[in-house]
Design an enzyme around this catalytic site. Structure first.
Site, PDB file in Angstrom:
ATOM      1  N   THR A 167       0.960  -1.322   0.152  1.00  0.00           N
ATOM      2  CA  THR A 167       0.067   0.010   0.085  1.00  0.00           C
ATOM      3  C   THR A 167       0.793   1.213   0.003  1.00  0.00           C
ATOM      4  O   THR A 167       2.090   1.335  -0.316  1.00  0.00           O
ATOM      5  CB  THR A 167      -1.070   0.001   1.057  1.00  0.00           C
ATOM      6  OG1 THR A 167      -1.997   0.970   0.976  1.00  0.00           O
ATOM      7  CG2 THR A 167      -0.490  -0.168   2.592  1.00  0.00           C
ATOM      8  N   ASN A 168       0.283   2.311   0.393  1.00  0.00           N
ATOM      9  CA  ASN A 168       0.942   3.556   0.436  1.00  0.00           C
ATOM     10  C   ASN A 168       0.674   4.555   1.355  1.00  0.00           C
ATOM     11  O   ASN A 168       0.004   4.087   2.207  1.00  0.00           O
ATOM     12  CB  ASN A 168       0.903   4.479  -1.041  1.00  0.00           C
ATOM     13  CG  ASN A 168      -0.449   4.690  -1.331  1.00  0.00           C
ATOM     14  OD1 ASN A 168      -1.057   5.428  -0.817  1.00  0.00           O
ATOM     15  ND2 ASN A 168      -0.924   4.245  -2.385  1.00  0.00           N
TER      16      ASN A 168
END
Ligand code: CTP
Ligand code: CA
Length: 226
Positions: free
Chosen positions: A33-34
């Site tokens: 994810t980020n």
């Protein structure tokens, strides 16, 4: 607070906002994810509602709560976000893509937890669908707004994204600037249109940034219909 008193510039408009980061599964307990918090997208959704719009948020992983008074559709992956957005696209007047969509996802999603073995592990990744570009190619009168998070050559990359993805506006931010980018309550953005720079907003809260952005959108839509 001034934020809560907005002219009804978007009365009767259906606004679709994407927010947060996508999660791309590796195995049942791991994913890529980020750092997106969802703050910018949620601020836009809240401001649009205060301006009288009917608002739907398609949200990935976020670290803050969505605003009240809007419909929230939760998704995990870029593919799920694409499908959720496509299903609502025909019925939207304005689409604002503030989400941080993964550019790549694991080619293979393991159905069981991966066990460690060798000292090195190579994860093979493949490109995700570009949601904004897909929407741009299928535009039927929707006002389409993209974001561009950059660390350098902001104008050049922003204009390239605007043209390539057939956006009406691109909201660019230099994520290396102080007070901008992920997980903070402020932002410094430049808004680009087909003609180039429309407005460079100073450092301000994400709420205030949202109001200023929506005012530009409302003015452009009004001009289009007159
Ligand atoms: N976007 C999207 N689908 C993707 C990747 C990005 O819809 N698979 C959207 C983002 O939501 C944003 C815009 O495209 O509104 C620009 O995202 P950004 O990551 O800045 O641009 P990319 O086209 O992915 O290019 P790069 O990451 O190489 O700068
Ligand atoms: Ca990207």
């Amino acid at each position: 607070e001034a934020f809560f008193r907005q002219e009804q510039k978007l009365a009767g408009k259906k606004v679709l906002v994407t927010a947060g980061g996508t999660m791309e599964r590796i195995d049942p307990v791991r994913y890529i994810t980020n750092d997106s918090s969802g703050k910018m997208g949620f601020a836009i959704a809240e401001a649009a509602r205060l301006m009288g719009a009917d608002v739907t948020i398609v949200a990935g992983r976020t670290s803050v709560q969505p605003p009240g008074g809007v419909k929230v559709v939760r998704v995990e992956s870029a593919q799920q976000m694409l499908e959720a957005v496509q299903a609502r696209y025909g019925d939207s007047d304005i689409v604002i893509k503030a989400a941080a969509v993964a550019d790549y996802r694991p080619v293979h999603v393991h159905s069981r937890k991966m066990k460690k073995s060798d000292d090195k592990l190579v994860l093979e990744l493949e490109k995700t669908a570009d949601i904004l570009a897909t929407l741009g190619a299928a535009k039927q009168g929707q006002f389409l707004v993209g974001f561009a998070a950059e660390t350098d050559q902001v104008e050049q990359y922003a204009m390239d994204k605007l043209n390539r993805k057939h956006c009406d506006l691109i909201v660019a931010n230099d994520v290396s600037a102080d007070g901008a980018g992920f997980n903070v309550d402020t932002n410094v953005v430049q808004v680009y249109g087909p003609e180039g720079l429309v407005e460079a907003l100073p450092l301000m809260s994400k709420r205030e940034t949202a109001v200023r952005l929506l005012a530009i959108i409302a003015a452009r839509m009004e001009r289009r219909h007159s």
